[in-house]
Design a protein around this motif. Sequence first.
Motif, PDB file in Angstrom:
ATOM      1  N   ASN A 154      23.962  27.704  43.437  1.00 52.15           N
ATOM      2  CA  ASN A 154      23.933  29.146  43.652  1.00 52.15           C
ATOM      3  C   ASN A 154      25.378  29.614  43.779  1.00 52.15           C
ATOM      4  O   ASN A 154      25.947  29.603  44.867  1.00 52.15           O
ATOM      5  N   VAL A 155      25.955  29.990  42.655  1.00 51.57           N
ATOM      6  CA  VAL A 155      27.367  30.325  42.619  1.00 51.57           C
ATOM      7  C   VAL A 155      27.669  31.529  43.503  1.00 51.57           C
ATOM      8  O   VAL A 155      28.693  31.562  44.203  1.00 51.57           O
ATOM      9  N   THR A 156      26.781  32.509  43.494  1.00 51.15           N
ATOM     10  CA  THR A 156      26.999  33.706  44.316  1.00 51.15           C
ATOM     11  C   THR A 156      27.073  33.355  45.795  1.00 51.15           C
ATOM     12  O   THR A 156      27.965  33.818  46.517  1.00 51.15           O
ATOM     13  N   ALA A 157      26.142  32.520  46.257  1.00 57.35           N
ATOM     14  CA  ALA A 157      26.153  32.094  47.661  1.00 57.35           C
ATOM     15  C   ALA A 157      27.389  31.261  47.960  1.00 57.35           C
ATOM     16  O   ALA A 157      28.010  31.404  49.025  1.00 57.35           O
ATOM     17  N   ALA A 158      27.778  30.408  47.016  1.00 54.53           N
ATOM     18  CA  ALA A 158      28.954  29.558  47.217  1.00 54.53           C
ATOM     19  C   ALA A 158      30.203  30.411  47.416  1.00 54.53           C
ATOM     20  O   ALA A 158      30.986  30.176  48.346  1.00 54.53           O
ATOM     21  N   LEU A 177      38.240  28.643  46.128  1.00 54.08           N
ATOM     22  CA  LEU A 177      38.254  29.953  45.462  1.00 54.08           C
ATOM     23  C   LEU A 177      39.173  29.913  44.245  1.00 54.08           C
ATOM     24  O   LEU A 177      38.885  30.538  43.221  1.00 54.08           O
ATOM     25  N   GLY A 178      40.261  29.154  44.344  1.00 56.66           N
ATOM     26  CA  GLY A 178      41.108  28.983  43.178  1.00 56.66           C
ATOM     27  C   GLY A 178      40.365  28.322  42.034  1.00 56.66           C
ATOM     28  O   GLY A 178      40.485  28.731  40.869  1.00 56.66           O
ATOM     29  N   VAL A 179      39.558  27.314  42.361  1.00 51.21           N
ATOM     30  CA  VAL A 179      38.741  26.636  41.342  1.00 51.21           C
ATOM     31  C   VAL A 179      37.755  27.615  40.715  1.00 51.21           C
ATOM     32  O   VAL A 179      37.553  27.624  39.496  1.00 51.21           O
ATOM     33  N   VAL A 180      37.152  28.440  41.551  1.00 51.08           N
ATOM     34  CA  VAL A 180      36.169  29.427  41.067  1.00 51.08           C
ATOM     35  C   VAL A 180      36.805  30.359  40.047  1.00 51.08           C
ATOM     36  O   VAL A 180      36.261  30.576  38.948  1.00 51.08           O
ATOM     37  N   TYR A 181      37.962  30.934  40.375  1.00 47.69           N
ATOM     38  CA  TYR A 181      38.589  31.916  39.477  1.00 47.69           C
ATOM     39  C   TYR A 181      39.243  31.247  38.272  1.00 47.69           C
ATOM     40  O   TYR A 181      39.269  31.820  37.180  1.00 47.69           O
ATOM     41  N   TYR A 182      39.753  30.042  38.449  1.00 50.95           N
ATOM     42  CA  TYR A 182      40.370  29.335  37.328  1.00 50.95           C
ATOM     43  C   TYR A 182      39.337  29.029  36.242  1.00 50.95           C
ATOM     44  O   TYR A 182      39.644  29.095  35.050  1.00 50.95           O
ATOM     45  N   ASN A 183      38.135  28.693  36.674  1.00 50.70           N
ATOM     46  CA  ASN A 183      37.076  28.318  35.719  1.00 50.70           C
ATOM     47  C   ASN A 183      36.151  29.482  35.359  1.00 50.70           C
ATOM     48  O   ASN A 183      35.185  29.285  34.615  1.00 50.70           O
ATOM     49  N   GLY A 184      36.437  30.665  35.877  1.00 48.43           N
ATOM     50  CA  GLY A 184      35.619  31.831  35.539  1.00 48.43           C
ATOM     51  C   GLY A 184      34.188  31.724  36.027  1.00 48.43           C
ATOM     52  O   GLY A 184      33.254  32.203  35.365  1.00 48.43           O
ATOM     53  N   THR A 186      32.785  33.225  38.359  1.00 48.37           N
ATOM     54  CA  THR A 186      32.236  34.517  38.809  1.00 48.37           C
ATOM     55  C   THR A 186      31.500  35.228  37.677  1.00 48.37           C
ATOM     56  O   THR A 186      30.870  36.258  37.902  1.00 48.37           O
ATOM     57  N   GLY A 187      31.590  34.680  36.480  1.00 51.98           N
ATOM     58  CA  GLY A 187      30.999  35.335  35.322  1.00 51.98           C
ATOM     59  C   GLY A 187      32.004  36.159  34.546  1.00 51.98           C
ATOM     60  O   GLY A 187      31.712  36.672  33.468  1.00 51.98           O
ATOM     61  N   GLU A 188      33.199  36.279  35.094  1.00 58.28           N
ATOM     62  CA  GLU A 188      34.269  37.011  34.428  1.00 58.28           C
ATOM     63  C   GLU A 188      35.174  36.032  33.672  1.00 58.28           C
ATOM     64  O   GLU A 188      35.002  34.820  33.747  1.00 58.28           O
ATOM     65  N   THR A 189      36.146  36.573  32.974  1.00 60.49           N
ATOM     66  CA  THR A 189      37.103  35.741  32.253  1.00 60.49           C
ATOM     67  C   THR A 189      37.921  34.907  33.242  1.00 60.49           C
ATOM     68  O   THR A 189      38.321  35.419  34.296  1.00 60.49           O
TER      69      THR A 189
END
Length: 385
Positions: A154-158, A177-184, A186-189
């Motif tokens: 559950n990416v949103t909960a994570a 959080l860096g891993v989340v944004y680096y790999n997109g 969140t569903g974004e680029t």
Amino acid sequence: MLLCVGYYLAIAKEAVESLQDGDETKVLTETIRLSKPEMLAGQDGERDDVVQFLMFEAAYGNADAQANLGRMHYWGQQGLRRDFNVAFQYYEQAAGAGLPEAQYNLGIMYLKGQGTQQDNNTALRHMTAAAEQGLTAALNGLGYYYLNSVNSSNVTAAIAYFERAFTLGDHDAAFNLGVVYYNGLTGETPNKTKAAIYWRVAAQQGNPGAAYQLALLAETCDEALKYSIVVAEHHSDVGRVLRKGVAAYLNDSIWEAIVYYMQVAEAGIEVAAFNVAWLSDMLQDVQPTVAANLSYRYFCQSALLNYSVSIIRLGDSYWYGEWGEENKQLAILSYSQAAYLGNGQGLFNLAYVIQQEQWPVKRAGHRITQMVNWPAVLPVYMFEC
């Protein structure tokens, strides 16, 4: 330079992997400064009075002692062998008493199957209990669980858990959080810039994984080298040799300790260089020439890596001519650099110099303020080292 960066990046990669792979033969790097008795306390394994006291307290149900022994056995700290089975038993006892740190760590061991059978549901239960008591690390742990769980992803909960933990100052959450944004995720680029911002926060708080990622993202060799060296210091092989150095010192085998610390000092580890120099000072009356050469060389190395105590030690040696002729100018430069780094003794020594030499304050102030470019000053005056 490229070859140097490549070498340190390879070692840094191994260091990060050794912290994550759960290999019980690996040990945590503990940077013990031998000059500080408080850092040496509890470093002699089961023979140590501190460890024996903790074992006594744990046997009588002290949850804090149980949790501390769990941590020491989990990471292989303070002279103890890394043993997941023993760590699990201590964490289980402390978690049963409701200690949130133990509940969280027990959850991690269930999640990874360390010291017990892997069990996601039990892991989730323990980490949730710890998070409900306000443990920040547990919030990050829940984020990791929901991000990586095969059955409950559950990416949103994570992300929500990571952000809560980050707001409360958890550096592991900043890394995640860096891993989340680096790999997109969140569903974004994918956003490397935003990822780097979080990784810098985590790296500043000592997260080796974040420092390694910044080394990979670095645009210059100097930046890559800066971050990769920090991570390389966490390598298990470094930790193993440092531990041997501590053990030799505690057994009163000074030369053996010096040999171990020299091995690590030559890899650029500041605390090892300081320990070689400090131990060599102890041998000045036994083998004065060898001891003086080692002391001078490794205090220089430690000072070049900005340890202010070593800088002051060099200043004293220049002032009194311990390793050659007196050199008041180099002594003043040493004390000034130490003061700039926040060492009160350096500032005191500067005041002492002004008073004893009877310099007019205006003249002294002028001489000191001429050394404004501090990062450039130290390598210049240390060149002779």
